[in-house]
Scaffold this motif. Structure first.
Motif, PDB file in Angstrom:
ATOM      1  N   LYS A 322      43.294  23.074  37.990  1.00  0.00           N
ATOM      2  CA  LYS A 322      43.828  22.702  39.302  1.00  0.00           C
ATOM      3  C   LYS A 322      45.148  23.376  39.639  1.00  0.00           C
ATOM      4  N   ASN A 323      45.773  24.014  38.657  1.00  0.00           N
ATOM      5  CA  ASN A 323      47.102  24.570  38.901  1.00  0.00           C
ATOM      6  C   ASN A 323      47.220  26.064  38.645  1.00  0.00           C
ATOM      7  N   VAL A 324      46.406  26.613  37.753  1.00  0.00           N
ATOM      8  CA  VAL A 324      46.530  28.024  37.404  1.00  0.00           C
ATOM      9  C   VAL A 324      45.567  28.841  38.257  1.00  0.00           C
ATOM     10  N   LYS A 344      54.142  28.316  32.799  1.00  0.00           N
ATOM     11  CA  LYS A 344      55.307  28.487  33.671  1.00  0.00           C
ATOM     12  C   LYS A 344      54.978  29.291  34.921  1.00  0.00           C
ATOM     13  N   SER A 345      54.172  30.346  34.760  1.00  0.00           N
ATOM     14  CA  SER A 345      53.838  31.194  35.910  1.00  0.00           C
ATOM     15  C   SER A 345      52.669  30.663  36.716  1.00  0.00           C
ATOM     16  N   CYS A 350      40.922  35.098  32.251  1.00  0.00           N
ATOM     17  CA  CYS A 350      40.096  34.147  31.507  1.00  0.00           C
ATOM     18  C   CYS A 350      40.658  33.815  30.132  1.00  0.00           C
ATOM     19  N   GLY A 351      41.157  34.824  29.405  1.00  0.00           N
ATOM     20  CA  GLY A 351      41.706  34.561  28.089  1.00  0.00           C
ATOM     21  C   GLY A 351      42.999  33.781  28.141  1.00  0.00           C
ATOM     22  N   VAL A 352      43.805  34.043  29.151  1.00  0.00           N
ATOM     23  CA  VAL A 352      45.059  33.301  29.332  1.00  0.00           C
ATOM     24  C   VAL A 352      44.748  31.841  29.655  1.00  0.00           C
ATOM     25  N   PHE A 353      43.778  31.616  30.534  1.00  0.00           N
ATOM     26  CA  PHE A 353      43.321  30.250  30.815  1.00  0.00           C
ATOM     27  C   PHE A 353      42.912  29.556  29.512  1.00  0.00           C
ATOM     28  N   ALA A 354      42.084  30.239  28.718  1.00  0.00           N
ATOM     29  CA  ALA A 354      41.531  29.624  27.514  1.00  0.00           C
ATOM     30  C   ALA A 354      42.633  29.263  26.524  1.00  0.00           C
TER      31      ALA A 354
END
Length: 479
Positions: A322-324, A344-345, A350-354
Motif C-alpha cells: 500500500k505504500n511502496v 524510507k524512499s 520486485c527484489g526490493v519489495f521482497a
C-alpha cells in the motif's frame, strides 16, 4: 576536476593489473561498514574519480584494513555508476519530448521530487537510468502527454479464477535461455571463458525438471543448490544456451478467510524445509534490523500478538503493497542497504519489495525467505523476485509484493489480496537464497553478486557486466 575521462583512466589502471583494488562478491557484505567521511562527501557530490583515487590511496596505505572490504566494494560501485546511470538530463528531456513535446525542465523536476525518476551525480552532472522512460509509463496520471497503455490482465485474472475454483493451477513449461558476450568483448580461440545459466531448482512448486539440450560440456548443479545453474568452462566460446522443461504447481490458499486452511499438498513436489534461525535473522547488509526498521515494525505490529504470525505477515504485506511504488533499479550492487532504503524512499522493484517484506516479517518474528528466477507467462518472460513466509499450521506460503502493489495502483483489491499467500503458475524458481554462491563458486566479481536470473560470464578472468553481454529467455511452450 578530474572528470569522466579521469574515472575511465582509473578503471583502465585496474584493468592493467592493479588487482589489489578489485572487489570480490563477499566484499559487498560489508557495504554498511561505511566510508570515511571525506570519500563519502566526494561520492555524494558526484566527484567519482576523486573518490576512487582516495579509495585506492587508502587501500595502498593499508592503515585501516578493517575498511578494506567496504572500500573495494565502493570502488566497484563508483566505477559501475556511470555505466548504469548513462542518460544525461538533456537527453532524458529529449526522449520524453519525442512523445510529449511540451515536456520540460520543470516537469522532470516534478517527477524527481515525486520519486518517479532515480538519478545519480556523475562528475557533477545529473544522470538517469536508460529505463527511466519506461518506468514513467506505469503512472499515466502523472504523464498526460505520453502513451501509457494499461496492461491486459485478462489471462492473469483467468488464472487466478482457475486457482480459486480448483484449489491449484499446474503448467508444464519448456524454456530456452541463452547468454553471449557482446561484440566489443574479445574472445579469441584460446580465451578462457566461464559461464553460469540459471536452471529450475527443487522446491515446493517445481518437479519433473529435465535438461533437454545445452551447449556442449555443461555441468549441472545439484537440484538443491541455493542458486542453481548450468555451468561451462570453455576456450573461445562466446555464447551458451540451455533448453529445459519443468512442471510447476501453484496451490491456492485464502489467507483473508476467518479461519484459513492450508493448501492441499502434492506428493510429487518436494516439501519445504522447516524454518531455521536464519529465517528470522538479519543478513547484512540488505536484511538488517536498523533503528528505523525496528521503529516501523514496532508501529506495524503494536496491536498484533507476538504469536499471531499470520496477522504480522499480513501487516507487513499491507504496509509494503500500500505504500511502496514500483521504480526500476540499477544493478543491485549500486543499492545501499535495501530494506532500510526502501522503507524510507517507498520506491523499489520486485527484489526490493521482497527484501523489505522479508525484513519486516523477520522483525515481527515471522520466518521469511527469498525466491527468484523468472516470471514465465504466455505473453512475456523475464527476471522476477518474490518472498516466502511461514505460519504455524499453514506452512510456507508466498508473497509477491510487487504484484500486490501493482494491483493497488490498478484499484483491484481482490488481486492485491491474492498475492498474499499465492503466486500463480507462471514462475521458474532458480534461487532460494539472496547473496548465495554459484556452483561452482565464482571467484570474480559477478554482474549480480546477490542473485542470478539471467546468467554470468567471466571472460579471460574478467566478470562481464550487463553492458558487456546479451541474454535471452524464451518460452517455447506451456501446457
Amino acid at each position: 576536476m578530474r572528470g569522466a575521462a579521469g574515472l575511465a583512466a582509473t578503471r583502465g589502471k585496474a584493468d592493467e593489473g592493479m588487482t589489489s583494488y578489485e572487489a570480490t562478491n563477499d566484499d559487498f557484505l560489508h557495504l554498511d561498514d561505511g566510508l570515511p567521511a571525506d570519500i563519502a562527501r566526494l561520492k555524494d557530490a558526484g566527484e567519482l574519480g576523486r573518490a576512487v583515487r582516495l579509495i585506492e590511496a587508502e587501500l595502498d596505505a593499508g592503515t585501516r584494513p578493517e575498511l578494506a572490504a567496504c572500500l573495494r566494494a565502493e570502488r566497484a560501485r563508483l566505477l559501475r555508476t556511470p555505466l548504469d546511470f548513462s542518460v544525461t538530463r538533456e537527453r532524458a528531456i529529449a526522449e520524453v519530448r519525442e512523445e510529449w513535446p511540451e515536456f520540460g525542465e520543470a516537469d522532470l523536476d516534478r517527477l524527481i521530487d515525486h520519486g518517479r525518476v532515480d538519478w545519480r551525480l556523475v562528475e557533477g552532472e545529473q544522470r538517469f537510468l536508460p529505463s527511466f522512460f519506461d518506468a514513467l509509463r506505469k503512472y499515466p496520471e502523472e504523464m498526460p502527454g505520453m502513451d501509457c497503455p494499461r496492461p491486459d490482465r485478462t489471462a492473469q485474472l483467468a488464472t487466478i479464477a482457475e486457482m480459486r475454483k480448483a484449489g491449484a493451477a499446474e503448467r508444464h513449461v519448456h524454456i530456452h535461455a541463452s547468454i553471449a558476450a557482446g561484440d566489443a568483448v574479445h574472445v579469441g580461440p584460446e580465451t578462457p571463458v566461464r559461464c553460469w545459466l540459471p536452471l529450475p531448482a527443487a522446491c515446493p512448486q517445481i518437479c519433473d525438471v529435465r535438461l533437454l539440450d545445452a551447449t556442449a560440456g555443461v555441468q549441472v548443479a545439484p537440484t538443491d543448490a541455493p542458486q542453481r545453474t548450468a555451468y561451462w568452462e570453455a576456450a573461445g566460446q562466446r555464447e551458451f544456451f540451455v533448453d529445459y522443461e519443468y512442471t510447476i504447481r501453484a496451490p491456492y490458499v485464502d489467507l483473508w478467510a476467518e479461519k484459513p486452511a492450508p493448501a492441499a499438498a502434492d506428493a510429487r513436489f518436494a516439501p519445504a524445509p522447516a524454518p531455521t534461525v536464519a529465517d528470522v535473522s538479519e543478513r547484512r547488509p540488505h536484511v538488517t534490523f536498523t533503528p528505523y526498521l525496528r521503529e516501523l515494525a514496532d508501529r506495524l505490529f503494536a496491536d498484533i500478538a507476538a504469536d499471531d504470525q499470520l496477522g504480522r505477515a499480513r501487516a507487513a504485506y499491507d504496509y509494503v503493497t500500500k505504500n511502496v511504488d514500483y521504480r526500476f533499479q540499477p544493478a543491485y550492487l549500486l543499492l545501499d542497504p535495501i530494506a532500510d532504503s526502501c522503507a524510507k524512499s517507498l520506491r523499489g522493484d520486485c527484489g526490493v519489495f521482497a527484501l523489505t517484506f522479508i525484513t519486516l516479517c523477520r522483525l515481527g518474528g515471522v520466518p521469511a525467505r527469498w525466491q527468484s528466477g523468472l516470471y514465465a507467462a504466455p505473453a512475456e518472460v523475464g527476471p522476477h523476485d518474490w518472498a516466502m513466509f511461514y505460519v504455524d499450521g499453514l506452512g510456507w506460503m508466498w508473497a509477491d509484493c510487487s504484484f500486490g502493489s501493482a494491483a493497488r495502483r490498478d484499484g483491484d483489491e481482490q488481486r492485491r489480496r491474492f498475492y498474499f499467500g499465492n503466486l500463480g503458475p507462471w514462475r521458474m524458481v532458480a534461487n532460494s537464497e539472496f547473496m548465495a554462491p554459484l556452483t561452482p563458486a565464482c571467484d570474480i566479481l559477478r554482474n549480480d553478486s546477490f542473485d542470478n536470473q539471467v546468467g554470468e560470464l567471466v571472460v579471460d578472468g574478467r566478470g562481464l557486466t550487463s553492458h558487456d553481454f546479451t541474454w535471452k529467455t524464451e518460452l517455447v511452450s506451456m501446457r
